[in-house]
Structures are given as C-alpha cells and as structure tokens.
Design an enzyme around this catalytic site. Structure first.
Site, PDB file in Angstrom:
ATOM      1  NE  ARG A 187      -2.587   1.002   3.542  1.00 16.48           N
ATOM      2  CZ  ARG A 187      -3.360   0.872   4.615  1.00 16.48           C
ATOM      3  NH1 ARG A 187      -4.649   0.617   4.474  1.00 16.48           N
ATOM      4  NH2 ARG A 187      -2.853   0.970   5.827  1.00 16.48           N
ATOM      5  CE  LYS A 219      -2.857   4.648   7.404  1.00 14.27           C
ATOM      6  NZ  LYS A 219      -4.293   4.874   7.635  1.00 14.27           N
ATOM      7  CD  GLU A 240     -12.247   5.191   3.947  1.00 12.64           C
ATOM      8  OE1 GLU A 240     -11.440   4.376   4.411  1.00 12.64           O
ATOM      9  OE2 GLU A 240     -11.900   6.187   3.304  1.00 12.64           O
TER      10      GLU A 240
END
Length: 319
Positions: free
Chosen positions: A128, A230, A266
């Site tokens: 990620r 992220k 989310e």
C-alpha cells in the site's frame, strides 16, 4: 443524522486468529541490526518496560528506538539504521512541510503466549505504501526492506510489546519528502522512518457499540482525488468534523460520498462494515476509499466462514 453502528465481535476474533496463524507475520529471532550511531542496550527476553499494562490506552508512549533511512530522487532506499527515539531535523523548505508530500502506515506487533512476536500482514502495508508513493511521486522502500525495517523496530523495542491480551505495539512507518524544494515539484530527497508505541483499543468504548455522526457538510475525499492512498494530507481536513462530533457525544464521524451524499463511505479513521445475519456489506473501493488491510482481511475471513460479503454502495437516508 445519528447512526448507531454495532461492533461485530465474532469477526474480530477470527481476524486475530488469522493473524496468529499467519506464517509470513512471524518475527525471527536473529537480531541483526545495521550500524547504529549508538549501541543498542541489551534487555533480557523476559524483561518488560515499566508500564501499567492494565491502564494502557491509545496514546503516544515513546519507546527506545526508531528506524530511519534516506534516499535521493531516482535512487533506491538501502538498509537503514536504528537510533534512539528522538526529533528529526527538517529544512524549512522540505517537500513534506510545503506541499504535504508524505505518507504513513499503521500496523501492530503482538506477543504470543510463548513469548514469540507476530506482525499482522506487514507485506500488505508495504504494498500500500508503494502504491501511495507512486501516486504522490515519491521514492519508496521495497517490500522486503519495509518488512525487515518493521522487524528490526519491533525487536529493538521488544520490552514495549504488551503481554498477551494486554494490547499491542503500534508501528507507524512514515515516508516523507524531506529534500528542500521551493517551486511545486517532487522533493529531491526522501526519508523513511518507523517509530513505535504500545497501545490498546483505539476507541475508548473498546468492543462496545460506537455512536457515529453521519456528516453531511464535510467530505472526506472526492472522486479522482487521493482518498484511496494513505497520504498525510487526507487526515487534517477531517479534524474539524471529528472535533464537532465528539463535542456532541459521538465516537467518530461517518462520511457520505461527495457526489450524491446518499451513500456511506468511511469513518474518519477506518473502513466500515454493516452486518446483518450472515450478510456483510462494505463500500467498494472506487477511488475515494482507502483499501484497508483490516478491511481486506475481514472480507477474506468472513467468506471463508460462510458469510456473504457485498462490495457495493450502501444507501443511507439523511432526512
């Protein structure tokens, strides 16, 4: 609008069980560190840090060591080194300070009953970060270097890993554009570092149900933005909504999609699942939702145990 989200404890047990059985998450006993600016203090295997483990929450408790390495644009990260936890020096013109060129990850190490240590799917965090680095035009460590750095950090801070059942050692890998830059451009140098802190539950409610405030005035992410990586720039914008929600007595904020304001997306700090019987629904990762490692694990484990998992929009009435 107020939405009560019920915690699903059976899936949590399955998730922890899967992490304990994962061969790829085991930390070896060979403690081979790169050269350090100061020698590592030796602690016996059965020595714990002076911590009241029963009172542990989710807050920063600085540990002994952190891992750090650097590389220039167009080069690859090499082996880093462990040094005492402490401040880092940055140029005022660092890319991360001026243009938000930074990423972070979060994972945990657990102590087994026999004293062994486990990481939960660390290669997924490495993948990620590489995806996020590509989106943010940054150099990134290889998957092997990332996982090895995590293992070194855990072993150096072993006495801070809580006893079994008392929490975990939270690991925060950071990738920062630390080279100086004035015009809008990728930084010429990057720093990868990892620090650690013993933690317990993120929410003070623990395994009890959470009250989430459904936010209609602020968006967490927009289509074709960076909601699916992220990056550090995704998180400060949610603080206002989160602070307001907590003042109203809620645990956190649940965001709707920015396009229609009709679908759940989310929570500020995590993905969301809606469970009913043997059916579980979670929003699909369509570019605005972070592809969480816990999310992926819950989906895989739930399907293995006979749950139907739907990856689709979750409509919510807001009037």
């Amino acid at each position: 609008m107020i939405q009560r989200i019920v915690y699903f404890p059976s899936l949590r047990k399955l998730l922890l069980r899967a992490g304990s059985n994962s061969a790829s998450s085991k930390i070896g006993t060979n403690n081979c560190f790169a050269s350090q600016p100061s020698p590592l203090r030796s602690h016996s295997d059965d020595e714990y840090a002076d911590v009241d483990w029963d009172s542990l929450g989710f807050g920063l408790m600085t540990t002994d060591y952190m891992y750090i390495t650097k590389c220039c644009e167009g080069q690859n990260f090499g082996q880093g080194q462990l040094s005492r936890y402490g401040n880092i020096e940055l140029s005022p013109s660092a890319g991360v300070l001026n243009y938000g060129q930074g990423l972070f990850e979060g994972t945990k190490a657990y102590r087994k009953e026999n004293g062994g240590l486990l990481l939960f799917r660390p290669e997924e965090n490495a993948i990620r970060m590489k995806i996020g680095a590509e989106r943010m035009c940054m150099a990134s460590p290889s998957i092997d270097n990332f996982v090895d750095a995590l293992k070194q950090t855990v072993l150096a801070n072993k006495r801070w890993v809580p006893p079994p059942g008392k929490g975990s050692l939270y690991l925060r890998p950071l990738l920062l554009g630390t080279g100086p830059v004035l015009g809008l451009a990728p930084a010429p140098q990057y720093t990868f570092l990892i620090f650690a802190s013993p933690v317990r539950n993120y929410f003070k409610e623990g395994s009890a149900p959470l009250n989430l405030y459904v936010e209609e005035n602020f968006d967490r992410a927009s289509s074709r933005g960076t909601g699916n990586v992220k990056t550090i720039s995704n998180y400060a914008p949610v603080l206002m909504a989160q602070i307001q929600a907590k003042k109203r007595g809620f645990s956190d904020v649940l965001y709707l999609d920015s396009a229609t304001k009709k679908n759940l997306e989310e929570v500020s700090s995590c993905n969301i699942f809606i469970a009913k019987g043997k059916c579980i629904s979670t929003p699909a990762t369509n570019g605005t939702i972070l592809s969480g490692i816990t999310r992926k694990s819950v989906i895989e484990i739930a399907r293995d145990h006979g749950y139907q998992v739907l990856l689709s929009y979750i409509y919510v009435a807001t009037t």
